[in-house]
Design a protein around this motif. Structure first.
Motif, PDB file in Angstrom:
ATOM      1  N   ARG A 212     -62.343 -35.392  38.898  1.00 48.67           N
ATOM      2  CA  ARG A 212     -63.211 -36.248  38.089  1.00 48.67           C
ATOM      3  C   ARG A 212     -62.579 -36.701  36.771  1.00 48.67           C
ATOM      4  O   ARG A 212     -63.265 -37.163  35.870  1.00 48.67           O
ATOM      5  N   LEU A 213     -61.238 -36.564  36.662  1.00 50.22           N
ATOM      6  CA  LEU A 213     -60.547 -37.127  35.513  1.00 50.22           C
ATOM      7  C   LEU A 213     -60.342 -38.620  35.748  1.00 50.22           C
ATOM      8  O   LEU A 213     -59.872 -39.030  36.806  1.00 50.22           O
ATOM      9  N   THR A 214     -60.702 -39.440  34.767  1.00 51.77           N
ATOM     10  CA  THR A 214     -60.598 -40.888  34.925  1.00 51.77           C
ATOM     11  C   THR A 214     -59.514 -41.514  34.066  1.00 51.77           C
ATOM     12  O   THR A 214     -59.063 -42.619  34.373  1.00 51.77           O
ATOM     13  N   ALA A 215     -59.101 -40.869  32.994  1.00 52.23           N
ATOM     14  CA  ALA A 215     -58.074 -41.432  32.131  1.00 52.23           C
ATOM     15  C   ALA A 215     -57.486 -40.346  31.257  1.00 52.23           C
ATOM     16  O   ALA A 215     -58.119 -39.311  31.019  1.00 52.23           O
ATOM     17  N   ALA A 216     -56.255 -40.587  30.792  1.00 53.13           N
ATOM     18  CA  ALA A 216     -55.593 -39.629  29.911  1.00 53.13           C
ATOM     19  C   ALA A 216     -54.766 -40.380  28.875  1.00 53.13           C
ATOM     20  O   ALA A 216     -54.170 -41.417  29.168  1.00 53.13           O
ATOM     21  N   LEU A 217     -54.748 -39.857  27.670  1.00 51.84           N
ATOM     22  CA  LEU A 217     -53.864 -40.348  26.615  1.00 51.84           C
ATOM     23  C   LEU A 217     -52.686 -39.389  26.542  1.00 51.84           C
ATOM     24  O   LEU A 217     -52.860 -38.200  26.230  1.00 51.84           O
ATOM     25  N   VAL A 218     -51.500 -39.874  26.855  1.00 50.21           N
ATOM     26  CA  VAL A 218     -50.313 -39.024  26.900  1.00 50.21           C
ATOM     27  C   VAL A 218     -49.362 -39.449  25.781  1.00 50.21           C
ATOM     28  O   VAL A 218     -48.954 -40.608  25.703  1.00 50.21           O
ATOM     29  N   HIS A 219     -49.041 -38.516  24.922  1.00 50.18           N
ATOM     30  CA  HIS A 219     -48.129 -38.769  23.803  1.00 50.18           C
ATOM     31  C   HIS A 219     -46.820 -38.043  24.069  1.00 50.18           C
ATOM     32  O   HIS A 219     -46.815 -36.843  24.373  1.00 50.18           O
ATOM     33  N   ALA A 220     -45.712 -38.756  23.971  1.00 53.96           N
ATOM     34  CA  ALA A 220     -44.393 -38.177  24.220  1.00 53.96           C
ATOM     35  C   ALA A 220     -43.760 -37.764  22.901  1.00 53.96           C
ATOM     36  O   ALA A 220     -43.533 -38.605  22.016  1.00 53.96           O
ATOM     37  N   ASP A 221     -43.474 -36.468  22.757  1.00 55.30           N
ATOM     38  CA  ASP A 221     -42.773 -35.937  21.587  1.00 55.30           C
ATOM     39  C   ASP A 221     -41.314 -35.681  21.937  1.00 55.30           C
ATOM     40  O   ASP A 221     -41.016 -35.163  23.033  1.00 55.30           O
ATOM     41  N   PRO A 222     -40.370 -36.017  21.039  1.00 53.62           N
ATOM     42  CA  PRO A 222     -38.961 -35.708  21.319  1.00 53.62           C
ATOM     43  C   PRO A 222     -38.705 -34.209  21.222  1.00 53.62           C
ATOM     44  O   PRO A 222     -39.307 -33.512  20.395  1.00 53.62           O
TER      45      PRO A 222
END
Length: 374
Positions: A345-355
């Motif tokens: 039931r996950l519909t969206a995700a905010l993914v942040h890429a850290d170095p």
């Protein structure tokens, strides 16, 4: 609908602990024809080839239209459950009302009122499901899914009122005992009330858990409390048949205690949903899925929250500090894709890429440090 993979590059709230910053809301608007430049490495290309072959074997889609259809389908199931429940409980209350008119049983009258009230709890839930279908706006940027939480609170209050009414009726009957007439008809009506409420309770709880609606589950628990009240009427009628007039109010008090226990469970579930609580097992599953994504060197802060009966996620992942923007973005897309498969039931995700951190280099989030305790 276009086939463009529409990544609106918004800025997520800064959390200043490795998950801050310029997260990409990867709302899949193109299914699996990902129009992203591939990473330069050969291993990345082979990984994407394996991924596409997997899609051929297990076809699926994360397009915006498909997500909308899923949301509408779950809301439609909830609405169907509400109307079916309303019909069953309405018929049950009507049948009991006929017996009340004939027998004059005050206990059965109370049970009938409970059943009618339980049927009417479909109204706030129906409103919540209808609101949940509305598109997000610039004011309600996450949409209207949280209306279900408000409906759940209304249902909890209704359960509390039912418990108070049942307790009051039992105490009143205890202080002023009255004989019950037409006991066979009252007993049959009590069984009808129990059967109708228990069926509705099982149905609502099952559908509520299937679509992730805490409010519908709470409504099912409420129906179960009314079924217990019906059993109290039956036991009280049995005691009256044996000549013990205090049987009805004493059993009524015991059922009031049982209703209070169900109230506690329902209130706890709704409270957790309002406070954005999730099952820790979902967090564990999400972290495992992210760690298996090629290019992800570590998982930072991960947040999940319910919006209605759908989940959203925010996460920071650690990637190669020398990767290009396109390569880091591709890893972020793969990370979100893995989450969509791993978390129900996950519909969206905010993914942040850290170095990945390099010894001697300044923390890239240092300019945000003075906001940490604001």
């Amino acid at each position: 609908m276009s086939d463009r993979h529409d990544h609106g590059h918004g800025h997520a709230p800064h959390t200043h602990d490795g998950a801050s910053g310029h997260a990409h809301p990867h709302d899949h608007a193109s299914g699996h024809g990902h129009a992203h430049p591939p990473a330069s490495s050969r291993s990345s290309r082979s990984s994407r080839l394996r991924h596409r072959l997997g899609h051929l074997l297990t076809p699926h889609s994360h397009e915006t239209a498909d997500k909308l259809d899923s949301a509408l389908e779950s809301s439609a199931r909830g609405m169907r459950a509400l109307w079916i429940s309303l019909t069953v409980l309405g018929a049950t209350a009507l049948a009991q009302a006929v017996v009340v008119a004939v027998s004059g049983s005050v206990a059965l009258l109370g049970d009938t009122v409970h059943n009618a009230a339980d049927a009417l709890t479909a109204v706030p839930l129906a409103i919540a499901f209808v609101l949940g279908r509305r598109a997000a706006t610039r004011r309600f940027t996450y949409g209207y899914g949280r209306a279900e939480d408000l409906a759940g609170m209304a249902i909890v209050l209704t359960i509390a009122a039912s418990a108070a009414f049942a307790g009051w009726a039992a105490i009143d009957r205890l202080l002023d005992p009255r004989p019950v007439t037409h006991l066979p008809a009252v007993a049959v009506a009590a069984l009808v009330g129990f059967a109708g409420n228990e069926w509705v309770a099982r149905y609502r709880i099952r559908v509520g858990r299937d679509i992730g609606s805490a409010a519908l589950v709470a409504d099912g628990l409420h129906a179960r409390t009314d079924g217990l009240t019906s059993l109290a009427v039956l036991l009280g009628a049995g005691g009256s048949a044996l000549g013990w007039q205090l049987a009805d109010p004493i059993v009524g008090l015991a059922i009031t205690a049982a209703i209070a226990l169900v109230l506690r469970d329902a209130a706890r579930e709704v409270f957790r949903r309002v406070m954005d609580a999730v099952d820790p097992a979902l967090v564990d599953a999400a972290e495992r899925a992210l760690r298996e994504v090629e290019g992800v060197r570590g998982v930072g802060e991960l947040r999940l929250r319910w919006i209605g009966h759908r989940l959203r996620a925010e996460v920071a992942v650690v990637v190669d500090g020398e990767a290009t923007v396109r390569q880091a973005h591709a890893v972020a897309v793969d990370a979100e894709h893995a989450l969509l498969h791993a978390v129900p039931r996950l519909t969206a995700a905010l993914v942040h890429a850290d170095p990945a951190p390099v010894p001697g280099q300044t923390d890239p989030h240092h300019p945000l440090a003075h906001h940490a305790h604001a």
